[in-house]
Design a protein around this motif. Structure first.
Motif, PDB file in Angstrom:
ATOM      1  N   ALA A  79       0.823  -1.224   0.000  1.00  0.00           N
ATOM      2  CA  ALA A  79       0.000   0.000   0.000  1.00  0.00           C
ATOM      3  C   ALA A  79       0.849   1.263   0.000  1.00  0.00           C
ATOM      4  N   ASP A  80       2.066   1.189   0.530  1.00  0.00           N
ATOM      5  CA  ASP A  80       2.928   2.368   0.610  1.00  0.00           C
ATOM      6  C   ASP A  80       3.471   2.795  -0.750  1.00  0.00           C
ATOM      7  N   LYS A 113       1.521   2.641  -3.577  1.00  0.00           N
ATOM      8  CA  LYS A 113       0.381   2.955  -4.449  1.00  0.00           C
ATOM      9  C   LYS A 113       0.474   4.387  -4.982  1.00  0.00           C
ATOM     10  N   GLY A 168       1.552  -1.688  -7.278  1.00  0.00           N
ATOM     11  CA  GLY A 168       0.642  -0.552  -7.280  1.00  0.00           C
ATOM     12  C   GLY A 168       1.281   0.779  -7.608  1.00  0.00           C
ATOM     13  N   GLU A 185       4.467 -10.385   1.954  1.00  0.00           N
ATOM     14  CA  GLU A 185       3.377  -9.666   1.273  1.00  0.00           C
ATOM     15  C   GLU A 185       3.830  -9.182  -0.099  1.00  0.00           C
TER      16      GLU A 185
END
Length: 341
Positions: free
Chosen positions: A173-174, A176, A196, A311
């Protein structure tokens, strides 16, 4: 001024290459004719980095052990070409004799080389060395002759890590939406797209300015290049991700190599293998030293936990799905098996 100098230097070298091979005739003490050869080596890294330091030893050994029949000229710091791809093309065309690029751009010449760019492929340095110096590496070095290139040995840039200016990276997520610079290689670019990021390739020689001007938010690189190219001045956060192992390669123009007498060919091969040993040792020592210096310079450093690394690894499944069949399942298996030997 620097760009003008580089342009003039390239023009001079290109014009001089029209008389290839780069050979002059000298006379030995016995009166017999001997050929002497000039090897020009262009690469991107600075004089402080391990590849250049080892190249200086490479130059000294070739010139001394050939009794002056080989002369080596070093062009570090991107003096001649702003990207590895341009340098490889110049060697392929015979405009210069050698380069020491990252392996990743070779995917443009032979897709099988993408095997080394698959994310999280090697567990450690030793696994990478077993693959590169074993049957897999030997096969791919041999295939370069189809591209007018002589692959001598694989050396090292090291494991690559991520940086940005937003904050520490702990998860996918960091990344994206970050404008991420990648190597000129589709596997690298697709890997960061899978994370992402808004990823695209860009020439290394112009990257500092691109980061300074906010054309890119983030990058990824081995530790040595962060320090020697002063990327800590334009990147605040470094995360130790080891998401891909980056090899380098000693490449020579194949026609030039074949034009050398057999004893000089053997000398080039032997000295290349000695270069590999010295450079890898230096590279690992510099990783420790330069990481400490990056911290001292103010870069904030964190390392992925095993769970965070897993992940990121899971996120790359789509990359393997896309490229394994294109690379060849047998080659990928050979690389993966190096982790278990």
């Amino acid at each position: 001024m620097k760009k003008l100098f580089a342009l003039l230097l390239i023009i001079v070298i290109t014009l001089s290459a029209c008389g290839r091979p780069t050979e002059t005739v000298t006379t030995s003490s016995t009166g017999e004719s001997e050929g002497s050869y000039t090897i020009r080596i262009a690469y991107l890294v600075s004089e402080e980095q391990s590849s250049h330091i080892a190249a200086e030893t490479f130059k000294e050994k070739l010139e001394k052990e050939s009794d002056g029949r080989l002369k080596v000229e070093l062009y570090p710091n991107g003096q001649l070409y702003a990207s590895d791809r341009e340098a490889i093309e110049a060697v392929q065309l015979g405009n210069i004799e050698m380069t020491i690029p990252a392996v990743a751009p070779l995917a443009s010449f032979n897709k099988k080389f993408m095997v080394f760019d698959l994310p999280f492929l090697f567990n450690d340095h030793d696994a990478a060395y077993r693959a590169l110096d074993g049957a897999l590496g030997e096969q791919l070095l041999g295939e370069l002759e189809n591209n007018d290139l002589k692959g001598l040995v694989f050396a090292e840039n090291g494991f690559r890590h991520m940086s940005n200016n937003n904050g520490p990276i702990h998860g996918v997520a960091d990344l994206k939406g970050l404008k991420y610079r990648t190597l000129e290689n589709p596997v690298h670019t697709d890997t960061f797209k899978a994370f992402g990021a808004n990823a695209s390739p860009f020439a290394f020689g112009e990257l500092y300015t691109a980061l300074q001007q906010k054309t890119y938010d983030a990058m990824e690189s081995p530790i040595s290049l962060y320090y020697t190219n002063k990327f800590y001045e334009v990147q605040d956060y470094l995360t130790i991700t080891s998401h891909v192992y980056a090899a380098t390669i000693l490449l020579m123009n194949n026609e030039f190599f074949n034009s050398l007498p057999e004893d000089l060919q053997q000398l080039v091969v032997k000295t290349s293998e000695e270069y590999r040993t010295e450079q890898r040792k230096l590279a690992q020592e510099q990783d420790v030293d330069f990481l400490n210096k990056l911290k001292q310079s103010g870069m904030k450093v964190n390392e992925l936990t095993p769970e965070e690394r897993e992940e990121f690894k899971d996120a790359t499944k789509s990359v393997y799905d896309k490229y394994v069949s294109e690379i060849g399942e047998d080659l990928v298996k050979m690389a993966e098996d190096a982790n278990n030997q």
